[in-house]
Motif scaffolding. Structure first.
Motif, PDB file in Angstrom:
ATOM      1  N   TRP A  71      -0.425   5.521 -12.129  1.00  0.00           N
ATOM      2  CA  TRP A  71       0.493   5.090 -12.715  1.00  0.00           C
ATOM      3  C   TRP A  71       1.366   5.555 -13.170  1.00  0.00           C
ATOM      4  CZ3 TRP A  71      -3.360   3.994  -9.105  1.00  0.00           C
ATOM      5  CH2 TRP A  71      -3.536   4.266  -7.603  1.00  0.00           C
ATOM      6  N   ALA A 127       0.713  -1.124  -0.002  1.00  0.00           N
ATOM      7  CA  ALA A 127       0.096  -0.493  -0.121  1.00  0.00           C
ATOM      8  C   ALA A 127       1.143   1.372   0.217  1.00  0.00           C
ATOM      9  CB  ALA A 127      -0.994  -0.069   1.288  1.00  0.00           C
ATOM     10  N   GLU A 163       0.905   4.003  -3.203  1.00  0.00           N
ATOM     11  CA  GLU A 163       1.075   5.735  -2.204  1.00  0.00           C
ATOM     12  C   GLU A 163       2.112   6.073  -2.896  1.00  0.00           C
ATOM     13  OE1 GLU A 163      -1.502   8.475  -0.261  1.00  0.00           O
ATOM     14  OE2 GLU A 163      -1.593   6.562  -0.223  1.00  0.00           O
ATOM     15  N   ARG A 164       3.165   5.786  -2.861  1.00  0.00           N
ATOM     16  CA  ARG A 164       4.531   6.811  -3.040  1.00  0.00           C
ATOM     17  C   ARG A 164       4.768   7.184  -4.405  1.00  0.00           C
ATOM     18  NH1 ARG A 164       7.096   3.139  -0.753  1.00  0.00           N
ATOM     19  NH2 ARG A 164       8.378   2.418  -2.315  1.00  0.00           N
ATOM     20  N   LEU A 190      -5.072  -0.685  -1.275  1.00  0.00           N
ATOM     21  CA  LEU A 190      -5.131   0.601  -1.713  1.00  0.00           C
ATOM     22  C   LEU A 190      -5.344   1.084  -0.645  1.00  0.00           C
ATOM     23  CD1 LEU A 190      -5.507   1.061  -5.215  1.00  0.00           C
ATOM     24  CD2 LEU A 190      -3.020   1.430  -3.925  1.00  0.00           C
ATOM     25  N   ASP A 191      -5.726   2.598   0.262  1.00  0.00           N
ATOM     26  CA  ASP A 191      -6.305   2.783   0.790  1.00  0.00           C
ATOM     27  C   ASP A 191      -7.247   4.207  -0.442  1.00  0.00           C
ATOM     28  OD1 ASP A 191      -6.395   5.974   2.895  1.00  0.00           O
ATOM     29  OD2 ASP A 191      -6.841   6.652   0.924  1.00  0.00           O
ATOM     30  N   ARG A 229      -0.871  11.903  -9.289  1.00  0.00           N
ATOM     31  CA  ARG A 229      -2.130  12.202  -8.563  1.00  0.00           C
ATOM     32  C   ARG A 229      -2.701  14.211  -9.660  1.00  0.00           C
ATOM     33  NH1 ARG A 229      -4.143  11.098  -3.319  1.00  0.00           N
ATOM     34  NH2 ARG A 229      -2.674   9.192  -2.319  1.00  0.00           N
ATOM     35  N   LEU A 286      -7.388   7.167  -2.099  1.00  0.00           N
ATOM     36  CA  LEU A 286      -6.071   6.516  -3.603  1.00  0.00           C
ATOM     37  C   LEU A 286      -7.428   5.390  -4.313  1.00  0.00           C
ATOM     38  CD1 LEU A 286      -3.652   6.715  -5.420  1.00  0.00           C
ATOM     39  CD2 LEU A 286      -2.571   5.488  -3.699  1.00  0.00           C
TER      40      LEU A 286
END
Length: 398
Positions: free
Chosen positions: A259, A243, A247-248, A293-294, A252, A297
């Motif tokens: 991605w 995750a 995220e990193r 994933l969160d 966005r 996101l």
């Protein structure tokens, strides 16, 4: 810009009609039946289908050939969505014989140094043959292939051990034989040791991929699906680190996310385009990492898939890089959130994909009969939308 507009097209306005969708699925199965030839199996209709001329004919693999078609037809038959007139077990056995006599050279060269991959090699063909007609000799061959593939360099689903681990787990579920647990653990241990500190796996020679075909979340999900076969402490670490890595590396813009091709890339564009599809890009990340994933996101990635629209006709209606594959991101988001909005969006993509199948048939004069890039991938996606089944074929269900 988080996607290339020319890779997508506006969503068709045709509404979801379950009865009509079911009829279209039955029609695609009937067309596959009609297109079958005992010698040619299912002939490729585009140069890409035969790996630009490098794959010997007839095509036999799970990814692009007869084994994948036979598996898809069997799934639709078992779920009561269509009937086939073909002897699928005989077709799968024939596919294995043809492969064994003449394996494709592309599958034996770096970065795939083994003929044992799930998607393009004979593990997938043997698995389908065994599922359709279990025989001890097939299981023995399959076990040898899983072990042969344990240390293959690719570290990803299609060519590497994560794919053949799916076969091992399926045989363990069906037979309960200890050797399958041992084979799974052998592959899992090697795969775990190859994981880098940043949470990604190297995919020689291309880099560390986020996308579903060659990426981090698919590997993680396959390891986690091992349940008790995979140590609990490692499972917790894997969920957390995967995750964080996704995220990193997310790009966005406002309420959207995509991605890159590899975690090392500093921009989304690669080879003149930004990919937003199952094999590379955000659609595959969402589909493979929906449970990792969160949620914020996850929704940012799913929102981009939905608002960018279905894949263009050049990308096609199928799973790998087409509309069905992007639709699975929406379906998996529904599975994670329970929000009917995502199921409705997925169903609109399914209707569009079936329309693309018809448009391509009109252009070519025939269907495109393969699982991962062709008409039956679109049929399976439509079937999963009918049943609100938030799972990706092969990866999540066999």
């Amino acid at each position: 810009m988080l996607f290339t507009p020319s890779n997508h097209e506006p969503l068709a306005g045709e509404p979801w009609d379950e009865a009509r969708v079911r009829e279209r699925v039955r029609r695609l199965v009937a067309e596959a039946d009609d297109a079958f030839d005992p010698d040619a199996l299912w002939a490729p209709v585009e140069n890409w289908d035969a790996a630009n001329g490098t794959a010997p004919l007839p095509l036999t693999s799970v990814y692009r050939g007869a084994a994948g078609v036979a598996w898809a037809l069997d799934v639709l038959r078992r779920r009561g969505l269509a009937e086939t007139r073909l002897d699928l077990a005989a077709i799968a056995h024939r596919a294995w014989e043809l492969w064994d006599a003449n394996p494709a050279p592309e599958r034996l060269e770096s970065p795939v140094r083994t003929r044992a991959s799930l998607y393009d090699g004979d593990t997938g063909i043997l698995l389908v043959a065994w599922l359709l007609e279990p025989e001890p000799a097939l299981a023995d061959l399959l076990h040898a292939r899983v072990r042969e593939n344990a240390a293959v360099e690719t570290n990803e689903l299609m060519g590497g051990s994560p794919g053949t681990m799916l076969a091992a787990r399926k045989l363990l579920e069906r037979t309960g034989e200890k050797r399958w647990a041992e084979a799974w653990r052998e592959s899992a241990e090697i795969l775990w040791q190859r994981r880098d500190r940043d949470g990604f796996w190297p995919y020689p020679p291309y880099g560390k991929a986020p996308g579903a075909a060659h990426g981090i979340a698919t590997n993680a999900e396959i390891l986690l699906a091992g349940g008790d076969l995979f140590p609990a402490g490692r499972a917790e670490e894997l969920r957390r680190d995967t995750a964080a890595a996704l995220e990193r590396t997310a790009f966005r813009e406002g309420e959207y996310a995509n991605w890159p091709m590899t975690s090392e890339d500093t921009e989304l564009e690669w080879d003149g385009q930004i990919r937003l599809q199952w094999c590379h890009g955000g659609a595959g990340v969402v589909a493979s990492a929906a449970n990792l994933l969160d949620e914020e996101l996850l929704l940012a990635g799913a929102r981009l898939v939905g608002d960018a629209g279905p894949a263009s006709m050049e990308k096609g209606p199928g799973i790998c890089h087409g509309t069905a594959g992007n639709g699975y991101a929406l379906l998996r988001t529904f599975g994670r959130t329970g929000d009917e909005r995502w199921l409705e969006d997925a169903r609109r993509f399914a209707v569009h994909a079936l329309g693309q199948v018809e448009r391509w048939r009109d252009r070519r004069g025939s269907g495109r009969h393969s699982l991962w890039a062709g008409d039956l991938g679109a049929a399976l996606f439509a079937a999963d939308c009918v049943e609100a089944r938030a799972e990706v074929p092969i990866v999540d269900y066999l």
